[in-house]
Each structure stands twice: as structure tokens, then as C-alpha cells.
Motif scaffolding. Structure first.
Motif, short mmCIF file in Angstrom:
data_model
loop_
_atom_site.label_atom_id
_atom_site.label_comp_id
_atom_site.label_asym_id
_atom_site.label_seq_id
_atom_site.Cartn_x
_atom_site.Cartn_y
_atom_site.Cartn_z
N SER A 168 2.52 8.46 4.83
CA SER A 168 2.29 7.23 4.10
C SER A 168 2.21 7.50 2.61
O SER A 168 2.82 6.82 1.79
N ALA A 169 1.47 8.54 2.26
CA ALA A 169 1.25 8.83 0.84
C ALA A 169 2.53 9.28 0.14
O ALA A 169 2.84 8.86 -0.96
N GLY A 178 6.08 9.11 -0.73
CA GLY A 178 7.13 8.11 -0.61
C GLY A 178 7.88 7.98 -1.91
O GLY A 178 7.95 8.93 -2.70
N LEU A 179 8.42 6.79 -2.12
CA LEU A 179 9.16 6.55 -3.36
C LEU A 179 8.27 6.84 -4.57
O LEU A 179 8.75 7.25 -5.62
N GLY A 180 6.96 6.65 -4.39
CA GLY A 180 6.02 6.93 -5.46
C GLY A 180 6.11 8.36 -5.93
O GLY A 180 6.01 8.65 -7.13
N ASN A 181 6.32 9.28 -5.01
CA ASN A 181 6.38 10.70 -5.37
C ASN A 181 7.74 11.10 -5.91
O ASN A 181 7.84 11.88 -6.84
N TYR A 237 9.35 -2.79 -1.53
CA TYR A 237 9.62 -1.38 -1.21
C TYR A 237 10.89 -1.25 -0.38
O TYR A 237 11.67 -0.33 -0.57
N PHE A 279 -1.50 4.09 -6.02
CA PHE A 279 -0.24 3.82 -5.33
C PHE A 279 0.21 5.03 -4.52
O PHE A 279 0.55 4.92 -3.34
N THR A 280 0.16 6.20 -5.15
CA THR A 280 0.71 7.37 -4.48
C THR A 280 -0.13 7.81 -3.29
O THR A 280 0.37 8.37 -2.33
N SER A 290 -1.57 5.70 -1.37
CA SER A 290 -1.53 4.52 -0.48
C SER A 290 -2.87 3.82 -0.36
O SER A 290 -3.21 3.30 0.69
N1 PHE Z 1 2.12 5.99 -1.26
C1 PHE Z 1 3.41 5.43 -1.15
C2 PHE Z 1 4.35 6.10 -2.14
O1 PHE Z 1 3.95 6.96 -2.87
C3 PHE Z 1 3.42 3.96 -1.35
C4 PHE Z 1 2.45 3.20 -0.54
C5 PHE Z 1 1.62 2.31 -1.12
C6 PHE Z 1 2.38 3.38 0.85
C7 PHE Z 1 0.71 1.60 -0.39
C8 PHE Z 1 1.48 2.65 1.61
C9 PHE Z 1 0.63 1.77 1.00
O2 PHE Z 1 5.48 5.76 -2.21
#
Ligand code: PHE
Length: 486
Positions: free
Chosen positions: A24-25, A27-30, A111, A232-233, A235
Motif C-alpha cells: 500500500s505504501a 506506489g506512485l508516491g515513491n 490514482y 501520502f507515501t 498511506s
Molecule cells: N502510499 C501510496 C503511494 O505512495 C498512495 C496511497 C495513499 C495508498 C493513500 C493508499 C492510501 O503511492
């Protein structure tokens, strides 16, 4: 003892929660946001404050969220409500659960559009559609990709369908099982890219860029962005971690799992930087090219490199997997709620929330073509969804949960769940009572634009305010607590 709910679903494997929460953590954020933010906010200085934010705000907040989830053993709405009731508080506090669930849903709706870009680019990489000699050529490809609502919509629909399919299969069979191969697969692909980067130039420059901590380069905008991104990153405040926490067996240590997840998330963000920037530097490009970094600059850089085509495919497979494992977690809260409260089967819950999600995500997708001028205050639907969730709902949810845990609810609940030593518990309390809230309030002040914040020169003031609030709070709090908790 407590009137704890019996868990219905639990992760089965030893690493079940860690895999799913890391999925979950990460993702596109990283892979998309972190590298371009680092590029925009000046490299190492940004990385350093980002690490500090993860440590001081992200980790305590994540521990709190998991504790809520495990204690309440239900969807975020029910979990927060139960934990509040256990402290003799009213149902109204479940509002923070509602907000998290809604935030997760709203984030997912835009997303899937970005995840759709990733799939579209994977397809282009395979079929040779990413050719061009200049950044302008690549920008034209990106523009053309977004101009057609039918193809763009088809890609985001595909992401939605796959997500709902996995979630519909259930916690263990769908989520846990798919994470077992998707997560290691993703890390292997990332490692392959880094090894390649080590031998193909630009690597030294990338390392210097990411890790030369020049404090002078740090802007307040960078600091605030780092704080928001920490939420965000990891989650946080989007229902995901709390929903997953509800399936965490009692025997597991929340602190240990939180640190594992946060460290993995941070390492993968840094690794993504090490995989992406060498190609950018080796080709003399600008690291500060914004959100287009991985969709425009990177494909261009890959073209100049031997084996670049293969690398490009690897990269977009990895990006798509990372996006998918996050997408799955964003809808879990809603699906859990529908099954618990409305008595739906998992499949039914997944597909019905999928339909609503699809409608909202279609609106977000249209922001890039037909609906480009459906704007309010200069923002498209896509921008609004992003802005509302990351600037307001996530920080507000984080603030609410931290203050609830810090001041309002019975401390024994958190002692029971977190099982920290006395000192560690005191440190956790200090973070959720004062440090995270003050940080979050700064994000709000910045978003409201009521005051210009210049942390670079005003930091002694902020530190003084933090100390003053802490001292005052601790002097008052036994009384406050007695009054509030009785
Ligand atoms: N953490 C995820 C990312 O870094 C984004 C995310 C946000 C996932 C909120 C779940 C809930 O891309």
C-alpha cells in the motif's frame, strides 16, 4: 478487560500485514512523486527533511492508525467508533473514520488515471511507441496519450477492474496472495535498474544529488511538501492502513511492523531515485522537470542508452505493479464497510464500489481532454481531487486521530495495543500530542495562505512555539484529561 471484537479476517502468513501495508505504501508516491519532488525542491536538503517527517510525524501517526484498526477490528468507521465508545465517547468521533474512507476513495479515483498512464506507457514501450528525439517530442506523445478520452479511459478502466477483482477475492486469497509475488517482483525489477545504472554513467552524480544535504537549499515550500508527502507515501489517513490493521493478529508488535513498513517505503523511494536520476544526469537533462519526469524525461533518457528499451519495459511494469498494490488498499476500507454494515458479499461490495469509483474516475480522466476546461478556481476535477485529499483530508484526518489518541481516549487502550516501554510510550505521546499536530497545522496555514511561512529563517520561532505548547499542554493535560475522560 476490554470488550474487543473478534477478528473475522486475519493475515495468515508471517509477513502478511507487512507485505500488504508495504504494498500500500509503495506506489506512485515513491516512484513518480518522490523523485520529481526531490528534483524540484533541490535534492539532498529535501531528502533530509523528508526523512525527518517520516520519523517524527509519519511513524507515530501510523502506529496510532494501526492501533485504532486492531482495537476496533472493523472498517475505519466502525473501528474509530468502537475505540471512542470504549473510552465513553460518542459516535460522532467516527467522523474521522468516514473522512479517511472517503479520502481513500477519492484518491483512488485519480490514482487509477495515473496508473492508467503507466499501463499505457508500458504498452507503448513494448510496441515501440516511445520514440522521439527531444523533450518536445516526448511531451507531444504524452499529450496525444491524454487527448483521446476513449483510450485513456480504457486504461484507467482496466486498472479499476483488476483492482476490484483482487479486492473481491478477499483479504487472504486476493490481497495477501497477490502481494506475495508482486512485492518481491517489484523490488527485483528496481534492483535490476539500479545495477544497470551503476555501470552506465550518471550514478555518482545521482548519489551526490540525493545525498548531499545542503540545508541552505531547503525552502519552506519544500518542507511543507515533505510533510504532506509523508502522509501520502505511508498511506495514512486514507483508511488503508487502518483497514489493514484490523486484520493484524494480536501477537504482532505494532511498533516493529510500523518501522519495517516505513523503512521499506523509504528505502524504495530512495532506490527509485537511484534508478531514475542516473539516466537523467547521464543525458544531461534537468532533474527539476516536474510531474513529467518519468513520463517525458525518463523515456527520452532510456532511448539514448544501450538496452534502454528493455529497461523501459521493466520500469513501467514495476510502476504498474506498485500502483496496483496501492490501489487495492485504497478501496479496502469501503469494501470492508459494505460487507460489515450492508451485509454484502466481498465480491458484490467490490464490484458495486467499483462502479461508483469508475464514474468518479471517468470525471477525473476527462480533465485531460473533454473536460479540460470544467474548472473551478482554476482547478480541474483531477486537480481538485488531488488537492482536497492531500492538502486537507489527509492532514485533517491525521490531526484528528493523533489528538484523539493523545488527549481524548483512554491511554490504557494505546498502552495495550502499542506495548511500548514507558519511555517509548512517553515519546509516542509527545509526538501525537504536539509534534505531529503542529506540523499539520503548518500545512493548513500554508494551504490557506493566511501567513507566509519561511521556515528557513523562522525555525527558532517554530521551535519556541512547539516547546511552549508542549510545556503548557503538559501542565494542563492532567486536568484536561480528568475532565474529558472522567
Ligand atoms: N502510499 C501510496 C503511494 O505512495 C498512495 C496511497 C495513499 C495508498 C493513500 C493508499 C492510501 O503511492
Amino acid at each position: 478487560m476490554t470488550a474487543r471484537q473478534q477478528p473475522k479476517n486475519l493475515w495468515i502468513g508471517r509477513w502478511g500485514f507487512v507485505l500488504a501495508a508495504t504494498g500500500s505504501a509503495v506506489g506512485l508516491g515513491n516512484i513518480w512523486k518522490f523523485p520529481y519532488m526531490t528534483g524540484e525542491y533541490g535534492g539532498g536538503a529535501f531528502v533530509l527533511v523528508y526523512l525527518a517527517c517520516i520519523l517524527c510525524i509519519g511513524i507515530p501517526a501510523m502506529m496510532t492508525e494501526i492501533a485504532f484498526g486492531r482495537r476496533g477490528r472493523g472498517s475505519p468507521i466502525d473501528a474509530v467508533k468502537r475505540v471512542a465508545q470504549e473510552s465513553g465517547r460518542g459516535k460522532i468521533w467516527s467522523g474521522f473514520g468516514w473522512m479517511s474512507m472517503l479520502a481513500g476513495f477519492m484518491i483512488l479515483s485519480f490514482y487509477v488515471v495515473v496508473a492508467g498512464w503507466s499501463l499505457a506507457y508500458l504498452w507503448k514501450a513494448i510496441s515501440g511507441g516511445l520514440q522521439g528525439g527531444s523533450v518536445e517530442d516526448m511531451a507531444a506523445i504524452f499529450g496525444a496519450n491524454n487527448a483521446n478520452p476513449l483510450t485513456l479511459g480504457a486504461w484507467s478502466t482496466l486498472v479499476t477492474v483488476v483492482t476490484m477483482f483482487i479486492v473481491g477475492k478477499g483479504v487472504q486469497e486476493g490481497i495477501e496472495r497477490s502481494m506475495r509475488w508482486m512485492m518481491p517482483g517489484m523490488v527485483l525489477l528496481l534492483l535490476a535498474m539500479i545495477v544497470y545504472a551503476m555501470f552506465s554513467g550518471g550514478f555518482g552524480e545521482a548519489v551526490t544529488f540525493l545525498f548531499s544535504f545542503e540545508v541552505g537549499k531547503l525552502s519552506s515550500a519544500g518542507l511543507l511538501a515533505a510533510m504532506g508527502h509523508a502522509f501520502f507515501t505511508l498511506s495514512l489517513s486514507a483508511g488503508a492502513i487502518m483497514a489493514y490493521g484490523a486484520y493484524l493478529p494480536d501477537s504482532k508488535s505494532i511498533a516493529r511492523t510500523t518501522f519495517t513498513v516505513a523503512i521499506c517505503d523509504t528505502l524504495i523511494a530512495l532506490m527509485a531515485g537511484l534508478a531514475i536520476f542516473p539516466a537523467i544526469f547521464a543525458n544531461g537533462m534537468d532533474p527539476a522537470s516536474g510531474p513529467g519526469l518519468i513520463f517525458m524525461s525518463l523515456p527520452l533518457a532510456f532511448q539514448q542508452m544501450p538496452l534502454g528499451n528493455v529497461l523501459q519495459v521493466i520500469f513501467f511494469v514495476m510502476l504498474s505493479v506498485a500502483a496496483l498494490t496501492s490501489a487495492v488498499s485504497m478501496i479496502e476500507a469501503t469494501v470492508a464497510w459494505l460487507t460489515e454494515r450492508k451485509g454484502m458479499s466481498r465480491k458484490r461490495a467490490a464490484w458495486s464500489s467499483g462502479i461508483v469509483l469508475w464514474l468518479l474516475s471517468t470525471l477525473a480522466m476527462l480533465s485531460f481532454n473533454l473536460g479540460a476546461d470544467w474548472t473551478l478556481a482554476g482547478k480541474t476535477v483531477f486537480d481538485w481531487l488531488d488537492y482536497l485529499t492531500s492538502r486537507w483530508m489527509m492532514p485533517l484526518g491525521g490531526l484528528g486521530l493523533c489528538l484523539m489518541a493523545g488527549f481524548l481516549l483512554r491511554d490504557e487502550i494505546f498502552r495495550d495495543e502499542l506495548r511500548l516501554s514507558r519511555r517509548q510510550h512517553a515519546l509516542w505521546l509527545l509526538m501525537v500530542r504536539y509534534v505531529s499536530p503542529l506540523g499539520i497545522v503548518l500545512i493548513f496555514i500554508d494551504a490557506l495562505g493566511v501567513m507566509s511561512i519561511d521556515i528557513g529563517s523562522q525555525w527558532p520561532w517554530f521551535l519556541a512555539v512547539l516547546v511552549a505548547i508542549t510545556v503548557l499542554g503538559e501542565m494542563l493535560s492532567p486536568r484536561v484529561r480528568r475532565q474529558l475522560v472522567g
